[in-house]
Design a protein around this motif. Structure first.
Motif, mmCIF file in Angstrom:
data_model
loop_
_atom_site.group_PDB
_atom_site.id
_atom_site.type_symbol
_atom_site.label_atom_id
_atom_site.label_comp_id
_atom_site.label_asym_id
_atom_site.label_seq_id
_atom_site.Cartn_x
_atom_site.Cartn_y
_atom_site.Cartn_z
ATOM 1 N N PHE A 175 -39.766 -102.568 8.271
ATOM 2 C CA PHE A 175 -39.676 -102.747 6.767
ATOM 3 C C PHE A 175 -40.095 -101.652 6.066
ATOM 4 N N GLU A 176 -39.621 -101.418 4.657
ATOM 5 C CA GLU A 176 -39.979 -100.262 3.831
ATOM 6 C C GLU A 176 -40.794 -100.937 2.600
ATOM 7 N N VAL A 181 -45.210 -98.488 -4.160
ATOM 8 C CA VAL A 181 -46.083 -99.503 -3.584
ATOM 9 C C VAL A 181 -47.219 -98.745 -2.262
ATOM 10 N N LYS A 182 -46.294 -97.841 -1.567
ATOM 11 C CA LYS A 182 -47.213 -96.887 -0.644
ATOM 12 C C LYS A 182 -48.555 -96.426 -1.313
ATOM 13 N N LEU A 189 -56.750 -97.943 0.686
ATOM 14 C CA LEU A 189 -57.346 -97.702 1.894
ATOM 15 C C LEU A 189 -58.180 -96.397 1.599
ATOM 16 N N GLU A 190 -58.132 -95.658 0.840
ATOM 17 C CA GLU A 190 -59.215 -94.634 0.770
ATOM 18 C C GLU A 190 -60.340 -95.113 0.008
ATOM 19 N N MET A 191 -60.300 -95.941 -0.827
ATOM 20 C CA MET A 191 -61.369 -96.870 -1.510
ATOM 21 C C MET A 191 -62.215 -97.189 -0.536
ATOM 22 N N ILE A 192 -61.692 -98.156 0.696
ATOM 23 C CA ILE A 192 -62.589 -98.929 1.529
ATOM 24 C C ILE A 192 -62.839 -98.303 2.540
ATOM 25 N N LEU A 258 -49.525 -101.483 6.266
ATOM 26 C CA LEU A 258 -48.772 -101.367 5.261
ATOM 27 C C LEU A 258 -47.942 -99.936 4.960
ATOM 28 N N ILE A 259 -48.962 -99.153 5.069
ATOM 29 C CA ILE A 259 -48.514 -97.520 4.765
ATOM 30 C C ILE A 259 -48.169 -96.814 6.253
ATOM 31 N N LYS A 260 -48.387 -97.610 7.326
ATOM 32 C CA LYS A 260 -48.090 -96.989 8.503
ATOM 33 C C LYS A 260 -48.708 -95.711 8.992
#
Length: 329
Positions: A175-176, A181-182, A189-192, A258-260
């Motif tokens: 998928f892409e 969205v990425k 991700l950085e926030m959590i 999701l962001i691989k």
């Protein structure tokens, strides 16, 4: 030659292979700036570079150069499967499903983990003579309760199957993410990340400290009743750690997939598949050994040691697999 079409196709193919501009530049033997200029239409790769791009991506030069060819066609003439394009709503739904699954899994894990607690509790009552039952009755009753709790725990694991079809489009297929969205999920991700590592530290601390009360009572020659009570405390502390770690890890891993990035980078896919295959065989075998040993000896207060020993052994096997993988590469 339509420069915009060529640039778009280079970007699309590079993202399909999950390569950065630096990685593509290394394969092409050019600088990252050159790849950047190709993708921004500030320069045109020469014919030799276009041929090399086609070879690296495994597509025809016609696909790269002709704007009327939208379907990816490989060099041998076969049409490559279309890559799923994931929208923001689909990505958010995926994360929501993973969070929901994590809480269902937590319930199942805790039921299975705490299933031995009633047995220890009943045996401790026998030791203190607070109930007019013998050890055989307490053991049988504890085993029955344990099996009932394990049955309910397994039912929670089965319930997670309802999400499998929707999750497959992201977890199993290529998928892409749609444009923008990425970056959204990279920011999430950085926030959590800080919170995730804090919860991970707390959970691991609970795992490590869970043996302290039991060891203290055992070393100080505590009564059998106290030892059984501390075993219950041990399981409750482990359960608390799992309750903290599993949901936090589910959310963190969903964003990473999701962001691989991290363990979900394409380079890590094969290693993760091997670990999943090992886990699918290893843990059912460990449970079978535990139940077989327990029913054979009827020493349920001793046979639980299979699980902590098995967990350490599993971690060692995973580390060994990683070492072998690095050696081969």
């Amino acid at each position: 030659m339509n420069l915009m079409i060529l640039a778009d196709k280079i970007i699309k193919l590079r993202k399909q292979f999950a390569w950065s501009q630096e990685e593509l530049a290394d394969k092409m033997g050019v600088s990252r700036q050159s790849v950047s200029k190709w993708e921004s239409t500030n320069s045109i790769p020469d014919l030799n570079k276009i041929i090399k791009l086609a070879e690296i991506f495994g597509v025809t030069t016609d696909y790269l150069l002709k704007d009327n060819i939208e379907t990816i066609e490989s060099i041998n003439g076969e049409v490559e499967p279309t890559i799923n394009s994931i929208s923001l709503n689909q990505a958010n739904r995926y994360v929501d499903m993973k969070n929901t699954m994590s809480f269902i899994i937590v319930k199942g894990v805790l039921l299975c983990l705490f299933s031995v607690v009633p047995l220890f509790y009943l045996l401790s009552l026998v030791q203190t003579q607070q109930m007019d039952i013998d050890s055989n009755t307490a053991t049988v009753s504890g085993i029955i309760i344990m099996l009932v709790m394990v049955t309910f725990g397994v039912s929670f694991f089965v319930r997670t199957g309802q999400f499998s079809n929707e999750l497959a489009s992201i977890e199993e297929d290529e998928f892409e993410l749609e444009y923008g969205v990425k970056s959204i999920f990279k920011e999430k991700l950085e926030m959590i990340t800080s919170s995730y590592h804090q919860k991970l530290s707390i959970g691991i601390a609970l795992f490590i400290l869970s043996v302290v009360p039991f060891l203290y009572v055992a070393i100080t020659n505590g009564s059998t009743e106290k030892i059984l009570t501390m075993l219950c405390v041990l399981f409750f502390m482990i359960g608390a750690g799992l309750y903290i770690i599993i949901p936090a890890s589910a959310q963190y891993n969903a964003y990473s997939l999701l962001i691989k990035e991290g363990d979900y980078h394409p380079r890590e896919k094969d290693k993760n598949k091997n670990i999943e295959a090992l886990a699918a065989f290893y843990w059912p075998l460990l449970v079978a050994i535990y139940l077989g040993w327990s029913f054979w000896t009827m020493q349920w207060g001793v046979t639980w040691i299979v699980f902590p020993v098995g967990a350490v052994l599993f971690a060692a096997l995973v580390g060994l697999m990683g070492l072998i993988s690095k050696t081969k590469s």
